[in-house]
Design an enzyme around this catalytic site. Structure first.
Site, PDB file in Angstrom:
ATOM      1  NE  ARG A   6      46.205  28.129 -58.702  1.00 21.09           N
ATOM      2  CZ  ARG A   6      45.912  28.681 -59.867  1.00 21.09           C
ATOM      3  NH1 ARG A   6      46.421  29.845 -60.195  1.00 21.09           N
ATOM      4  NH2 ARG A   6      45.135  28.050 -60.719  1.00 21.09           N
ATOM      5  NE  ARG A  17      41.680  24.721 -56.029  1.00 22.51           N
ATOM      6  CZ  ARG A  17      41.231  23.955 -57.018  1.00 22.51           C
ATOM      7  NH1 ARG A  17      40.829  24.496 -58.137  1.00 22.51           N
ATOM      8  NH2 ARG A  17      41.163  22.646 -56.874  1.00 22.51           N
ATOM      9  CE1 TYR A  39      43.888  13.275 -63.862  1.00 20.67           C
ATOM     10  CE2 TYR A  39      44.897  11.426 -62.700  1.00 20.67           C
ATOM     11  CZ  TYR A  39      43.960  12.440 -62.754  1.00 20.67           C
ATOM     12  OH  TYR A  39      43.085  12.619 -61.723  1.00 20.67           O
ATOM     13  NE  ARG A  42      44.875  17.711 -54.607  1.00 23.38           N
ATOM     14  CZ  ARG A  42      44.019  17.789 -55.626  1.00 23.38           C
ATOM     15  NH1 ARG A  42      43.003  18.618 -55.574  1.00 23.38           N
ATOM     16  NH2 ARG A  42      44.196  17.066 -56.688  1.00 23.38           N
ATOM     17  CG  ASP A  95      49.278  17.624 -59.560  1.00 22.42           C
ATOM     18  OD1 ASP A  95      48.347  18.041 -58.866  1.00 22.42           O
ATOM     19  OD2 ASP A  95      49.136  16.756 -60.438  1.00 22.42           O
TER      20      ASP A  95
END
Ligand code: CP3
Length: 348
Positions: A36, A27, A149, A23, A72
Site C-alpha cells: 500500500r 492494514r 454510498y 477484511r 472493494d
C-alpha cells in the site's frame, strides 16, 4: 485442495470448522502496508498483480481456509459512471451524489468484463496462483448498501438522503435500484465465470431499516440477484455457494431467511445459536466474533472462540468469521492466534 470451506458452505460434514476473516487483507498486516506504501488503494484494486499479491498474504500468514478477492464493493459505482476516490483518513468519496432523475438517468449498466475487467483478471490470476490451495471468494455489495454510498456521496451516519429518496420518491429509488441490481447481477456472474468459487453479498447497512422496509427496499433486490444468479449457474452446471451478510443481523433474521442464500453471515450483536434457530435451524451460518474482541488477552479470546463454536454446533454448518471486518489497529498476533484456536478447538 483444502475444500473444508466449500464443504461447510454446502452443509456437508467437515473435520474442523473452516475460518476466514472479513477484511483479512488489510492494514493490520505490515505486509499489506508495504504494498500500500507503493500504490494507492484504487490502483491496488485495478492492478491484478497487486490485488493478487495482497489476497494471498493472509493465506500464508494466517492459514485461513479461504481467500477473498482484494477489491472493494464500490468498484461497480465507478463502472456505472459515478466518480470514485478514496481519501486518506476520510474513506470513499463518490460524485456527483445520485439524488434526482437527472443523475439516475446518466448511470448505465456496464459490461463487467469491459469496464471492470481488472477484477476478473485478478480472479483468473489468483486461481492460477492459489492452484487449489484454498477456494477463492468473490463478492459484491448488496444493491442497498452500494446505493447508500452512491446517494450519500460517501460513508454516512444517518442516511438522510437515502431515506428521503425512498420515502419521498419511491419510483425514482426503484428505477435507480433496478440499475444497481442489474449491474451487480452481471458483475457476480462475471466473477463466477472467471473462477470465483463462492460469492459473498455484503449488506453492511441493511440494519438501518425496520423489517418491513428492509424487505421492500433492500432484500427484494438481493432476492432477485440470488434467483437470477442461481438460474444462470444451473444452466452452466455450476453450484457456487452464495453467502449473504447483513450488518445488525438480529432484527432481520426472519427476512434474511427468505433471501435464497446458502450461507447466512451473522454479526456479533446476537448469539449465533439464536440466529441459527430463527433462520430455521437447518442452516449454514457464518460468524460471529466481535472484531474488537481481538484486543482481549489471548486466553479471553480463546474463551470467546469456544463459546461461538459450541453455540454454532446447533446449526447444520458453521464457517467461523468475525461479525464484521478486522480493524487496522488489531494486533496481528491475535489474528494469527484466532485462526489456530478455531482449527484446534473444532477438530473432530
Ligand atoms: O475482506 C477482504 O479482505 C477483501 C477486500 C474488501 C475491502 N473492502 C478492502 C478495503 C472487501 C470485501 C471490502 C468490502 C467493503 N468496502 C464494504 C462491505 C463490508 C464492510 O466492511 O462493511 C464496504 C462498506 C466498503 C466500502 C469501503 N471501503 C469503506 C467505507 C472504506 C474506507 C474505510 C477504511 O477502512 O478505510 C473502504 C476502503 C477499503 N476497502 C480498505 C480495504 C483494505 C482500506 C483502504 C486502504 O488500504 O487505505
Amino acid at each position: 485442495m483444502n475444500d473444508t470451506f466449500l464443504k461447510a458452505c454446502r452443509g456437508e460434514k467437515v473435520d474442523y470448522t473452516p475460518v476466514w476473516i472479513m477484511r483479512q487483507a488489510g492494514r493490520y498486516l505490515a505486509e499489506y502496508r508495504a504494498v500500500r506504501g507503493k500504490a494507492d488503494f484504487l490502483t491496488m484494486c485495478k492492478t491484478p498483480e497487486l490485488a493478487a499479491e495482497v489476497t494471498i498474504q493472509p493465506i500464508d500468514i494466517l492459514n485461513v481456509d479461504a481467500a477473498i478477492l482484494f477489491s472493494d464493493i464500490l468498484i461497480p459505482c465507478e463502472a456505472m459512471g459515478q466518480g470514485l476516490d478514496f481519501h486518506e483518513g476520510k474513506g470513499p468519496i463518490l460524485g456527483p451524489p445520485i439524488r434526482d432523475e437527472d443523475t439516475v438517468k446518466k448511470l448505465f449498466v456496464p459490461d463487467p468484463e469491459e469496464s471492470m475487467g481488472f477484477v476478473m483478471d485478478a480472479i483468473r490470476l489468483l486461481r492460477k496462483a492459489l492452484s487449489n490451495r484454498v477456494p477463492l471468494i468473490g463478492f459484491a455489495g448488496a444493491p442497498f448498501t452500494t446505493a447508500t454510498y452512491m446517494i450519500e456521496g460517501g460513508t454516512s451516519k444517518g442516511f438522510l438522503h437515502t431515506k428521503r429518496m425512498i420515502y419521498e420518491n419511491p419510483a425514482l429509488y426503484k428505477s435507480f435500484m433496478d440499475k444497481v441490481t442489474a449491474t451487480i447481477t452481471e458483475y457476480l456472474k462475471a466473477q463466477v465465470a472467471a473462477g470465483a468459487q463462492a460469492v459473498q453479498i455484503f449488506d453492511t447497512w441493511g440494519g438501518i431499516f425496520s423489517p418491513a422496509d428492509f424487505r421492500m427496499h433492500a432484500l427484494s433486490y438481493v432476492q432477485q440477484i440470488i434467483k437470477d444468479l442461481k438460474e444462470w449457474m444451473q444452466k452452466r452446471g455450476e453450484t457456487v455457494p452464495v453467502i449473504y451478510f447483513v450488518g445488525s443481523t438480529a432484527g432481520l433474521l426472519e427476512e434474511i431467511k427468505t433471501s435464497g442464500a446458502d450461507v447466512f453471515g451473522v454479526d456479533w450483536r446476537i448469539n449465533i445459536d439464536d440466529a441459527a434457530k430463527r433462520l430455521g435451524g437447518d442452516v449454514v451460518v457464518q460468524g460471529n466474533l466481535d472484531p474488537l474482541s481481538l484486543f482481549l488477552p489471548k486466553d479471553k479470546i480463546e474463551e470467546n472462540v469456544k463459546d461461538v463454536l459450541s453455540r454454532a454446533s446447533s446449526a447444520r454448518g458453521h464457517i467461523f468469521n468475525l461479525g464484521h471486518g478486522v480493524v487496522p489497529e488489531t494486533p496481528r498476533d491475535n489474528v494469527i492466534a484466532l485462526v489456530e484456536m478455531v482449527h484446534r478447538l473444532s477438530k473432530k
